[in-house]
Scaffold this active site. Structure first.
Site, mmCIF file in Angstrom:
data_model
loop_
_atom_site.group_PDB
_atom_site.id
_atom_site.type_symbol
_atom_site.label_atom_id
_atom_site.label_comp_id
_atom_site.label_asym_id
_atom_site.label_seq_id
_atom_site.Cartn_x
_atom_site.Cartn_y
_atom_site.Cartn_z
ATOM 1 N N ILE A 124 0.981 -1.301 0.494
ATOM 2 C CA ILE A 124 -0.079 -0.050 0.091
ATOM 3 C C ILE A 124 0.968 1.225 -0.228
ATOM 4 O O ILE A 124 1.669 1.588 0.467
ATOM 5 C CB ILE A 124 -1.135 0.097 1.471
ATOM 6 C CG1 ILE A 124 -2.307 0.950 1.205
ATOM 7 C CG2 ILE A 124 -0.632 0.084 2.296
ATOM 8 C CD1 ILE A 124 -3.315 1.244 2.315
ATOM 9 N N GLY A 132 3.736 12.526 4.840
ATOM 10 C CA GLY A 132 3.992 10.876 5.964
ATOM 11 C C GLY A 132 2.155 10.921 6.684
ATOM 12 O O GLY A 132 1.419 10.162 6.012
ATOM 13 N N GLU A 243 -4.816 -2.357 11.685
ATOM 14 C CA GLU A 243 -2.634 -1.859 11.647
ATOM 15 C C GLU A 243 -1.766 -1.576 12.726
ATOM 16 O O GLU A 243 -1.102 -2.433 13.077
ATOM 17 C CB GLU A 243 -2.944 -1.166 10.433
ATOM 18 C CG GLU A 243 -1.328 -0.459 10.341
ATOM 19 C CD GLU A 243 -0.937 -0.036 9.475
ATOM 20 O OE1 GLU A 243 0.404 0.811 8.925
ATOM 21 O OE2 GLU A 243 -1.957 1.084 8.263
ATOM 22 N N HIS A 339 23.561 -6.435 27.811
ATOM 23 C CA HIS A 339 25.129 -7.508 27.008
ATOM 24 C C HIS A 339 26.187 -6.201 27.069
ATOM 25 O O HIS A 339 26.762 -7.523 26.476
ATOM 26 C CB HIS A 339 24.468 -7.209 26.178
ATOM 27 C CG HIS A 339 23.050 -8.371 25.766
ATOM 28 N ND1 HIS A 339 22.047 -8.945 25.768
ATOM 29 C CD2 HIS A 339 23.456 -10.312 25.161
ATOM 30 C CE1 HIS A 339 21.482 -9.762 26.059
ATOM 31 N NE2 HIS A 339 21.803 -10.162 25.884
#
Length: 380
Positions: A124, A132, A243, A339
């Site tokens: 789409i 935007g 969505e 980490h």
């Protein structure tokens, strides 16, 4: 806290998805990331396995179920596997409702069988270089030429833009555009004047092709108008809740998975002769993330339940989207930190999750847009 969302049939489907990932996706994923695109064979394999068109009626080759919990399982397992490139959620949960809800019977017969068997990949196209989240800024336009639309303009950041066979294009069909002047036009692969630009180089989700699209005097048949003429704004608003829920589902799954692997890491990793897990700061970090994940999981699961019952509104979908994706971003950052230097190495899952997940607070409507939607609902 035990989840109450799923029934035995969803658990069985989860095992099917895991087997598919192990067989058809994980052995090839590093190559797809190098190529910048997923193979078509993977899409056809997904169709053969019944992972495409879950909500499409069986007469067109789909799963025939509107139970969003199946999509939830799919999103969770692909997220945990670290394989967002094969964008089944985009195909099923974002684009699927436009085709099942808006297409004419002729369009359904033409497009849905391929949608379900993986021979027609979809995209789409809303975003433009200068527009935007603000649909009012769309400049791509289509002129009514009697037996066809003449489409001109460009789009950018289009997921599946290179591989897609069907692209739903949002275009101005009145000079002013805006809420009452946009329409959805379906442009098919091979249409004269339809060109694809670069496969854009992103910081994450390398296997998922994201492209620029160009339309130069593209003749779109009148039969390829999807939904109502000048009705695109309403159509887009109707489908955005699902969505955004889909993005929230993958976001909390990502946060939980990062927490799991980091918890195991700090148990094993030693510093100053003792495991990191013995340090109070580390325990507090894990405790905070675990609590945030548990609270977010409860809310997102409730949103899934509401959506299955037809009761999820735009405001709560926006809440789920912004909160879960911002949590994912925070958890990824904190887990990478725990980490240490290894977290910065691409071979470690936490590093890949950090870059792959960064887009979550942007696409589907930015966090700022989500807050605006929520704020307007409370203050207007």
């Amino acid at each position: 806290m035990k989840r109450q969302l799923f029934a035995p049939e969803h658990d069985a489907f989860r095992e099917t998805v895991r087997a598919f990932l192990a067989r058809e996706v994980l052995p090839h994923y590093e190559q797809w990331e190098r190529d910048g695109i997923v193979s078509r064979e993977a899409w056809r394999a997904a169709g053969k396995q019944g992972l495409l068109g879950l909500a499409v009626p069986e007469e067109f080759g789909g799963g025939g179920t509107t139970d969003f919990r199946y999509s939830t399982v799919l999103a969770e397992e692909f997220t945990r596997a670290g394989t967002p490139g094969l964008a089944l959620g985009l195909h099923n949960d974002v684009i699927g409702p436009y085709l099942t809800g808006l297409a004419t019977e002729e369009q359904k017969r033409r497009w849905l069988p391929g949608f379900c068997d993986g021979s027609l990949v979809t995209a789409i196209a809303m975003t433009e270089p200068g527009a935007g989240s603000d649909l009012q800024g769309i400049r791509t336009h289509a002129e009514d030429r009697g037996d066809h639309w003449l489409l001109n303009g460009s789009k950018t950041f289009i997921s599946n833009g290179i591989i897609a066979d069907l692209v739903i294009v949002v275009a101005r069909t009145t000079p002013e555009g805006g809420a009452r002047g946009l329409s959805l036009l379906v442009v098919e692969r091979g249409t004269e004047g339809f060109e694809r630009g670069r496969n854009l180089d992103k910081i994450g989700q390398k296997a998922q092709d994201t492209a620029e699209l160009f339309f130069h005097d593209v003749r779109v048949p009148k039969d390829n108008l999807l939904g109502e003429h000048n009705g695109a704004f309403g159509h887009l608003m109707t489908n955005l809740a699902q969505e955004r829920l889909s993005i929230a589902v993958s976001a909390i799954a990502a946060a939980e998975h990062l927490l799991e692997i980091t918890t195991e890491y700090v148990k094993e990793r030693e510093a100053f002769g003792r495991p990191l897990a013995t340090k109070q700061h580390v325990r507090f970090e894990i405790a905070e993330m675990a609590t945030e994940c548990a609270v977010t999981r409860t809310f997102v699961d409730r949103c899934v339940e509401d959506h299955c019952e037809g009761g999820l509104d735009a405001v709560h979908a926006s809440m789920a989207k912004w909160w879960a994706t911002e949590l994912q971003k925070r958890v990824a950052d904190r887990c990478l930190q725990l980490h240490g230097g290894y977290g910065y190495m691409s071979e470690y899952p936490v590093a890949k999750a950090f870059t792959d997940g960064r887009i979550q607070t942007i696409y589907g409507g930015t966090t700022e847009i989500m807050k605006e939607i929520i704020g307007r609902s409370l203050l207007s």
